[in-house]
Write a protein that holds these residues in place. Structure first.
Motif, short mmCIF file in Angstrom:
data_model
loop_
_atom_site.label_atom_id
_atom_site.label_comp_id
_atom_site.label_asym_id
_atom_site.label_seq_id
_atom_site.Cartn_x
_atom_site.Cartn_y
_atom_site.Cartn_z
N CYS A 1 0.71 -1.30 0.00
CA CYS A 1 0.09 -0.14 -0.01
C CYS A 1 0.77 1.35 0.01
O CYS A 1 0.44 2.18 -0.67
CB CYS A 1 -0.92 0.03 1.34
SG CYS A 1 -2.24 -1.36 1.11
N ARG A 2 1.83 1.39 0.66
CA ARG A 2 2.68 2.31 1.02
C ARG A 2 4.07 1.95 0.99
O ARG A 2 4.83 1.79 2.05
CB ARG A 2 2.42 3.41 2.37
CG ARG A 2 0.78 3.79 2.14
CD ARG A 2 0.58 4.33 3.47
NE ARG A 2 0.26 5.86 2.93
CZ ARG A 2 -0.22 6.65 3.91
NH1 ARG A 2 -0.07 6.39 5.25
NH2 ARG A 2 -0.70 7.75 3.27
N PRO A 3 4.81 2.03 -0.16
CA PRO A 3 6.15 1.63 -0.09
C PRO A 3 6.98 2.68 0.70
O PRO A 3 6.86 3.74 0.21
CB PRO A 3 6.63 1.45 -1.72
CG PRO A 3 5.60 2.40 -2.22
CD PRO A 3 4.38 2.50 -1.34
N VAL A 4 7.80 2.10 1.46
CA VAL A 4 8.82 3.08 2.18
C VAL A 4 10.51 2.35 1.95
O VAL A 4 10.47 1.44 2.32
CB VAL A 4 8.53 3.13 3.64
CG1 VAL A 4 9.33 3.84 4.33
CG2 VAL A 4 7.00 3.70 3.92
#
Length: 109
Positions: free
Chosen positions: A36-39
């Motif tokens: 969902c939210r690549p970091v």
């Protein structure tokens, strides 16, 4: 009960490269699911990210040209965990009986 379709194994991997550019190159070449939210997180050994691969994608990624730029560690078999959690879910509607009262955590309205 009908036979369920077989799903390919999905693996969560921690991928570390020396720098962000090398990690980006690997991601562009192998096209993993970034979640969902690549970091990207920096660490002592470089820049890392959690990436999701089907088993066949992971095999191809490990043999890709940019694989020499990264270290890939499999962290979790997501499909196996999903199957185990699915076994905890019951059948039917637990509130189908007239007058059934919801229980458990959460607001009762």
């Amino acid at each position: 009960m009908s036979e369920e379709p077989e799903f390919p194994e999905v693996l969560r991997c921690h991928v570390v490269a020396e720098n962000a550019d090398e990690l980006r190159k690997f991601v562009r070449e192998t096209d993993p699911d970034l979640g969902c939210r690549p970091v990207m997180r920096g660490g002592r050994t470089g820049v890392g990210a959690e990436l999701y691969f089907r088993q066949d994608q992971l095999d191809r990624a490990r043999s890709s040209r940019s694989a020499q730029l990264v270290d890939i560690t499999t962290v979790e078999n997501v499909t196996e965990n999903w199957r185990a959690r699915k076994e905890e879910v019951g059948d039917g509607d637990r509130f189908a009986a007239r007058g059934a009262v919801p229980r458990g955590l959460g607001r009762k309205e």
